[in-house]
Design an enzyme around this catalytic site. Structure first.
Site, mmCIF file in Angstrom:
data_model
loop_
_atom_site.group_PDB
_atom_site.id
_atom_site.type_symbol
_atom_site.label_atom_id
_atom_site.label_comp_id
_atom_site.label_asym_id
_atom_site.label_seq_id
_atom_site.Cartn_x
_atom_site.Cartn_y
_atom_site.Cartn_z
ATOM 1 N N ILE A 102 5.880 4.799 0.339
ATOM 2 C CA ILE A 102 5.539 5.571 1.558
ATOM 3 C C ILE A 102 5.625 4.658 2.776
ATOM 4 O O ILE A 102 4.988 3.607 2.784
ATOM 5 C CB ILE A 102 4.099 6.130 1.509
ATOM 6 C CG1 ILE A 102 3.820 6.877 0.224
ATOM 7 C CG2 ILE A 102 3.822 7.009 2.718
ATOM 8 C CD1 ILE A 102 2.356 7.305 0.087
ATOM 9 N N VAL A 148 0.856 -1.196 0.000
ATOM 10 C CA VAL A 148 0.000 0.000 0.000
ATOM 11 C C VAL A 148 0.885 1.238 0.000
ATOM 12 O O VAL A 148 1.770 1.371 0.842
ATOM 13 C CB VAL A 148 -0.925 0.048 1.243
ATOM 14 C CG1 VAL A 148 -1.903 1.223 1.128
ATOM 15 C CG2 VAL A 148 -1.687 -1.247 1.425
ATOM 16 N N LYS A 204 -6.038 -1.978 -1.722
ATOM 17 C CA LYS A 204 -5.242 -1.239 -0.737
ATOM 18 C C LYS A 204 -6.139 -0.692 0.382
ATOM 19 O O LYS A 204 -5.748 -0.669 1.557
ATOM 20 C CB LYS A 204 -4.488 -0.109 -1.439
ATOM 21 C CG LYS A 204 -3.427 -0.649 -2.405
ATOM 22 C CD LYS A 204 -2.961 0.410 -3.377
ATOM 23 C CE LYS A 204 -1.853 -0.076 -4.289
ATOM 24 N NZ LYS A 204 -1.544 0.850 -5.379
HETATM 25 N N1 HSE Z 1 -0.465 0.012 -10.309
HETATM 26 C C1 HSE Z 1 -0.207 0.464 -8.998
HETATM 27 C C2 HSE Z 1 -0.401 1.995 -8.961
HETATM 28 C C3 HSE Z 1 1.184 0.098 -8.595
HETATM 29 O O1 HSE Z 1 -0.488 2.594 -10.031
HETATM 30 O O2 HSE Z 1 -0.495 2.554 -7.879
HETATM 31 C C4 HSE Z 1 1.501 0.306 -7.150
HETATM 32 O O3 HSE Z 1 0.691 -0.451 -6.316
#
Ligand code: HSE
Length: 398
Positions: free
Chosen positions: A131, A127, A200
């Site tokens: 960060i 997630v 996420k």
């Molecule tokens: N495809 C995801 C994004 C990659 O664009 O955030 C990172 O999790």
């Protein structure tokens, strides 16, 4: 010397091998001992790779090497990633992962298995990319009852919205660049339809509220319906459009959803642009904390995974497994959550006033208008949309 293995040699796998090599000494200090790359599990040949001597195609080689203490799963998806994660844990190896789909769908089960077998299961990179987010949420904010987590959780969609809004780029063109930069999922549908942000959001909700939500139960809308007119009208009203994942504790239970929102230009999330992600955490003692940084890309994600590898090595005698909560609960229906709404409509100001008393429409270059409503739930809103020929409606972040 302790060995680690990398499963997958795509964007994140390649970045991870580089970061582990670049920061070898610093990571050894964090781990408390030297770490050596044992293997990289691949599906193709890479004859020119500097790691060509480490490439293997058979997971059993890694599984049966007793010197491999940590396996970094960066394959993505569920099939082999799930199987290899299970087998690694059963073989007594810690598993670290940036695979949000696997963590959201099977993380609680893998965490229980890891606890049973005395190994770590860590997933900081799943997630928010680079960060530092999950450790602060679980550890630094341990003194808080978490009441809400919300934020920009997908780099691809934030990159697209920013490019459309600030540089007038077409949606398909901006998506192509995000893919070229290695931000997008293998199938970018997961990005643009809000599925990645949903996974996420589920992980954040699980860690925050102690209830393991299935991503399937979290209603998610992506950005495919966001039109240039929405960006133009939002700007005219002092807002910007962002795809937000939100999860909140209420008296009745947990509410979680992913939708495009209008965010006031004065809000900190409005200035989070491009591939940057940001997550706001509202805690009972701390108030609101916002963590921001690159949400996708090889090295940012590898930064999080590499630190997990070091942590897993350091804690071999004291395995680390974040609590992803107890499965079984369903989130509350998000449609019942009241908010103010932005509406894009094709009608005159009289029709707006009749259906939405007090709303003040602004007109854009397409001849459509945009306005903000009073507090309504989704059903109340939808009953009124036909009267104004409503073409789009998004929540307004308070
Ligand atoms: N495809 C995801 C994004 C990659 O664009 O955030 C990172 O999790």
């Amino acid at each position: 010397m302790i060995k680690y293995a990398i499963l997958g040699f795509g964007v994140v796998g390649g970045g991870l091998a580089e970061v582990m090599a670049d920061q070898r000494e610093k990571l050894a200090a964090a781990a408390g001992e030297e770490m050596e790359l044992g293997y990289i599990l691949v599906r193709h040949d890479y004859p020119d790779s500097p790691w060509r001597d480490k490439l293997v195609r058979d997971f059993a080689v890694i599984e049966h090497d007793p010197d491999v203490a940590v396996v970094a799963e960066v394959i993505g998806g569920v099939g082999p990633a799930y199987e290899y994660s299970r087998r690694a844990i059963l073989a007594g190896k810690s598993v670290v992962s940036s695979n949000k789909q696997l963590v959201a769908e099977h993380g609680a089960e893998l965490a229980a298995l890891a606890r049973e077998h005395g190994v770590s299961y860590l997933f900081e990179g799943s997630v928010g990319g680079g960060i530092p987010l999950l450790r602060p949420l679980c550890r630094c904010l341990a003194a808080n009852r978490i009441d809400e987590v919300y934020g920009i959780l997908n780099g691809t969609t934030n990159y697209i919205l920013t490019a459309m809004d600030q540089r007038g780029r077409a949606y398909a063109d901006a998506l192509r660049t995000a893919q070229e930069l290695g931000y997008a999922e293998a199938d970018p549908t997961a990005d643009v339809e809000g599925i990645d942000a949903c996974r996420k959001t589920a992980i954040l909700a699980d860690l925050s509220f102690g209830r393991n939500l299935s991503p399937e139960d979290i209603p998610s809308r992506g950005i495919t319906a966001v039109a240039p007119a929405d960006l133009e009208l939002a700007r005219a009203m002092g807002y910007t459009v962002k795809l937000l994942g939100r999860a909140a504790r209420t008296e009745e239970g947990v509410c979680a959803f992913v939708e495009p929102h209008l965010v006031p230009e004065s809000h900190i999330l409005a200035s989070v642009n491009g591939v940057m992600n940001a997550c706001a955490i509202r805690g009972s003692a701390v108030g609101e904390v916002v963590l921001c940084g690159p949400g996708a890309g090889a090295h940012p994600t590898a930064s999080a995974v590499a630190a997990d590898i070091a942590d897993a090595v350091r804690h071999r005698a004291d395995p680390q497994v974040p609590d992803l909560g107890t499965p079984g609960d369903k989130p509350l229906p998000a449609d019942e959550l009241c908010s103010r709404w932005y509406v894009r409509a094709k009608c005159g100001p009289e029709a707006v006033s009749a259906a939405f008393p007090g709303a003040e429409p602004v007109y854009g270059s397409t001849g459509e208008c945009g306005f903000l409503t009073a507090m309504l739930d989704r059903r109340q809103l939808e009953k009124k949309l036909a009267a104004v020929d409503g073409r789009a409606a998004y929540r307004v972040l308070a």
